[in-house]
Every structure is written in C-alpha cells, then in structure tokens.
Write a protein that holds these residues in place. Sequence first.
Motif, PDB file in Angstrom:
ATOM      1  N   UNK A 218     -76.220  21.033  18.540  1.00  0.00           N
ATOM      2  CA  UNK A 218     -75.787  20.798  17.156  1.00  0.00           C
ATOM      3  C   UNK A 218     -74.281  20.530  17.052  1.00  0.00           C
ATOM      4  N   UNK A 219     -73.681  20.055  18.112  1.00  0.00           N
ATOM      5  CA  UNK A 219     -72.262  19.723  18.118  1.00  0.00           C
ATOM      6  C   UNK A 219     -72.101  18.292  18.626  1.00  0.00           C
ATOM      7  N   UNK A 220     -71.109  17.611  18.082  1.00  0.00           N
ATOM      8  CA  UNK A 220     -70.835  16.240  18.500  1.00  0.00           C
ATOM      9  C   UNK A 220     -69.874  16.243  19.675  1.00  0.00           C
ATOM     10  N   UNK A 221     -70.210  15.440  20.689  1.00  0.00           N
ATOM     11  CA  UNK A 221     -69.367  15.300  21.865  1.00  0.00           C
ATOM     12  C   UNK A 221     -69.179  13.815  22.164  1.00  0.00           C
ATOM     13  N   UNK A 222     -68.109  13.513  22.866  1.00  0.00           N
ATOM     14  CA  UNK A 222     -67.822  12.164  23.340  1.00  0.00           C
ATOM     15  C   UNK A 222     -67.644  12.238  24.848  1.00  0.00           C
ATOM     16  N   UNK A 223     -68.435  11.450  25.561  1.00  0.00           N
ATOM     17  CA  UNK A 223     -68.338  11.387  27.020  1.00  0.00           C
ATOM     18  C   UNK A 223     -67.727  10.053  27.421  1.00  0.00           C
ATOM     19  N   UNK A 224     -66.751  10.089  28.297  1.00  0.00           N
ATOM     20  CA  UNK A 224     -66.109   8.897  28.843  1.00  0.00           C
ATOM     21  C   UNK A 224     -66.590   8.757  30.279  1.00  0.00           C
ATOM     22  N   UNK A 225     -67.312   7.677  30.554  1.00  0.00           N
ATOM     23  CA  UNK A 225     -67.950   7.462  31.856  1.00  0.00           C
ATOM     24  C   UNK A 225     -67.242   6.319  32.561  1.00  0.00           C
ATOM     25  N   UNK A 226     -66.983   6.505  33.854  1.00  0.00           N
ATOM     26  CA  UNK A 226     -66.372   5.457  34.666  1.00  0.00           C
ATOM     27  C   UNK A 226     -67.437   4.443  35.053  1.00  0.00           C
ATOM     28  N   UNK A 227     -67.154   3.171  34.834  1.00  0.00           N
ATOM     29  CA  UNK A 227     -68.119   2.120  35.153  1.00  0.00           C
ATOM     30  C   UNK A 227     -68.147   1.788  36.640  1.00  0.00           C
ATOM     31  N   UNK A 228     -67.183   2.268  37.409  1.00  0.00           N
ATOM     32  CA  UNK A 228     -67.174   1.993  38.848  1.00  0.00           C
ATOM     33  C   UNK A 228     -68.229   2.825  39.564  1.00  0.00           C
ATOM     34  N   UNK A 229     -68.299   4.124  39.241  1.00  0.00           N
ATOM     35  CA  UNK A 229     -69.257   5.021  39.891  1.00  0.00           C
ATOM     36  C   UNK A 229     -70.301   5.566  38.935  1.00  0.00           C
ATOM     37  N   UNK A 230     -70.153   5.267  37.635  1.00  0.00           N
ATOM     38  CA  UNK A 230     -71.062   5.758  36.588  1.00  0.00           C
ATOM     39  C   UNK A 230     -71.154   7.278  36.594  1.00  0.00           C
ATOM     40  N   UNK A 231     -69.983   7.885  36.769  1.00  0.00           N
ATOM     41  CA  UNK A 231     -69.862   9.330  36.678  1.00  0.00           C
ATOM     42  C   UNK A 231     -68.999   9.676  35.470  1.00  0.00           C
ATOM     43  N   UNK A 232     -69.169  10.885  34.957  1.00  0.00           N
ATOM     44  CA  UNK A 232     -68.444  11.316  33.760  1.00  0.00           C
ATOM     45  C   UNK A 232     -67.000  11.617  34.110  1.00  0.00           C
ATOM     46  N   UNK A 233     -66.085  10.892  33.480  1.00  0.00           N
ATOM     47  CA  UNK A 233     -64.658  11.120  33.707  1.00  0.00           C
ATOM     48  C   UNK A 233     -64.117  12.185  32.767  1.00  0.00           C
ATOM     49  N   UNK A 234     -64.645  12.287  31.563  1.00  0.00           N
ATOM     50  CA  UNK A 234     -64.207  13.298  30.593  1.00  0.00           C
ATOM     51  C   UNK A 234     -65.311  13.484  29.571  1.00  0.00           C
ATOM     52  N   UNK A 235     -65.424  14.723  29.091  1.00  0.00           N
ATOM     53  CA  UNK A 235     -66.347  15.040  28.009  1.00  0.00           C
ATOM     54  C   UNK A 235     -65.671  16.087  27.122  1.00  0.00           C
ATOM     55  N   UNK A 236     -65.603  15.820  25.824  1.00  0.00           N
ATOM     56  CA  UNK A 236     -64.930  16.746  24.919  1.00  0.00           C
ATOM     57  C   UNK A 236     -65.662  16.768  23.586  1.00  0.00           C
ATOM     58  N   UNK A 237     -65.521  17.904  22.909  1.00  0.00           N
ATOM     59  CA  UNK A 237     -66.136  18.090  21.594  1.00  0.00           C
ATOM     60  C   UNK A 237     -65.181  17.572  20.522  1.00  0.00           C
ATOM     61  N   UNK A 238     -65.721  16.927  19.509  1.00  0.00           N
ATOM     62  CA  UNK A 238     -64.921  16.369  18.420  1.00  0.00           C
ATOM     63  C   UNK A 238     -65.147  17.203  17.161  1.00  0.00           C
TER      64      UNK A 238
END
Length: 371
Positions: A218-238
């Motif tokens: 029930x919380x909003x998050x934004x994930x930033x994914x690297x397109x080179x390896x398709x791994x999560x570079x950052x994830x934070x709650x807004x």
Amino acid sequence: RLLPLRLFHPPRGSSEREVGRRVKVRNFEFGRQRRRRRRAERWCGTKAIAREPAPTRTAKMSLDFSETYKRTGPTPVFSPDGRFLATAVEYRLVIRDAETLTVCSISSCLDRIHKIEWAPNSDHVLCACYKRGVVQCFSVSDEKWTCLIDEGPAGCVHARWSPNGTHILTVAEFNVRCSVWSLLDKSVVYLRQPKHADRGIEFSPNGKFILVVERRECKDHVSVVSCASWTTAARFQVATTDLADATWSPDGTAIAVWDAPTTHSLHVYRPDGVKLASYAPSSGGASCAGVRVGAWCPRGGLLATGSLDQRARLFSHVSWRMLAELAHPDAVVFPTTVAVYREVEEVDGALVDSPHPGALLDDDDDDDDDD
C-alpha cells in the motif's frame, strides 16, 4: 509638409515664353499643395469621415486526397523516417510506401491487431494482439524474419519498444509483471508489480535507465533499473498517496512524480532517491484539485503541470519555486490574425458544409470502417 502659397513675380528681363513656362509650373505646384491641404483637412479635421469596414476575405484551401483504403483497428502509423505507413486490416499488417501508397508487404497475425508501433530503426514493426495475449514482430527489409512473443495465461495488456529497438516490453494482465524480451539472445527479464500498464514506465533520455512505478504494501515506490544488466540500480518510496505518473527530466538528473487528481501534490526526486522539492497548494477549495498532467520543457529548465482547477503552474529547475500560475479563461477570444478554416464539400458545383467535419472513425465495434 505643406508650403505656404506665395504670389509669383517673374524676374525682370524674362521673355514671354519663359514667363509662361514658369507660371504653368507654379500653378501646378499650387494645385498639388491645395490637394495636399484638402487631404490633410479631410483626415485630420474636426469632421471625421466614416469609413466602411473592410470586406471579410475568405481564404480557400484545397486538399488532394488519395484513394480510400480499408483499415480496421488502430490508427495507421508512419515510420520514424517517414518512408512507410503501417495499417491494420483485421488480422493483416499492410506496409505501404508513404509517397505512392503502394503495398510493400502484407503480414498475417494470429488475431485482430490492437496496436501497431514502429521500432526506432524504421525496419521492424510491432503488432499486439491483446485478446490472444501475443505480440508479433515483422521486418520490412526481410519478409522471412518474424518474432512471436506469447505471455501465456498471464495475458498482455500493453506492449512497446525500447529506445534501442533490441527489446520489447510487455505488461501482463492485472499488472502482475512487466516482461523485457530481448530480440538478440531471446532472453526475458521480469520487473515485478508495476502499478500501471500504459504509464509509470519510462526510459531515461539517454536510454541507460528505466523507471518503474510500483505499489508495495500500500505504498508507492519508484524503481530505477539499469538497461545494461536489467538490475535494480535504486528503489525508493515516494511521498504520494496514490501516485498517478512519473517522468524524467530532459537531462536525466531528476524525476517528477505527482499524485492522483484527488490530491494535489508534486514531488521531485533525484534518481538515487533524494528529494529535491515538493509542492502542494496552501489554500483549500478549488486549489486542491489534483494534477492531471505534467511535462518538462525541452531544455529542462522548467516543469509545467496542468491541474483540474484550470490552472497551469511553472516551476524552476534551479530553485524549484513556482514562477508563474496561469489561469485558463472560460471564453477564449482569437486574435484577428488567426485564420479559421471550415471543412466544406462541393456538391453539383456548390459548396455545402460537411456533415461530419473533422470526425474520426471509431471502428472498435465495426470491422468494416475505411480510412
């Protein structure tokens, strides 16, 4: 400038012919000055002369139309380079030359086509069949090359290309997952629990990262994914109650997110999750109407938001302060320099109003509409 009238005295010793010529020249000058004086009195005098309004000029614009070709489903799409035009006729994909409209290729899909999208290289075309949950790709240069993506029981509700044209993103039903399919090695990567299917998933301007809006506990998050390896570079709650959309800044240094229209709130974060600014109206009433759309200026110096209170707000990229608040008037008055065209038809040599000017065909329920 008007010269005063003066009496003409011929000089002594002048011949009769020369005196006559000078008199004619002087009379001509006097007549011209008299006409100038009358013209000045007519325009600058106390009695104004009423001028009739200028007649309204009707501008005519003629358009040449091609023949009518059958199409169903989505709107025809031009290739990025403008050379081809892709149309859907039920389950067939028709590629035409943009200038001559001759058929270049015809490809068959498994079911009715719901979406057409060109790859950035203008050589591959994506066709989404949402009822079957499959996505098919075709090549303009190589008719033998095809690609079939089947989501199986998960289904498919949205499909799009990556900026480099080597991957296809599909979103399953109920936003269960976002699948990233590679056309190079046939691999697939899953991004879990995207909040929206057609928004909240956006690539950075340089194409190196992709942001995905998620809903976890029930919380909003934004994930930033690297397109080179398709791994999560950052994830934070807004700090949003119900995040509606998110967008990158043109320089890729900031991410703007805003709440649903029920709550007016705007937040700006860095890609690593550091909050840069927040905005919420201090007064209640109509100012509490939420943000409906947001957009960056091409150079990234300003961020504009449009709200349900009929106001557009501009924010500075440097100080993140609101620079202007523009209200939309109830009535819009066009300036006199605006040309308005009306669509008419020629019937038996007479111009009559078009029965449906500017009407767009909606063939979601009718498969026999033509374009």
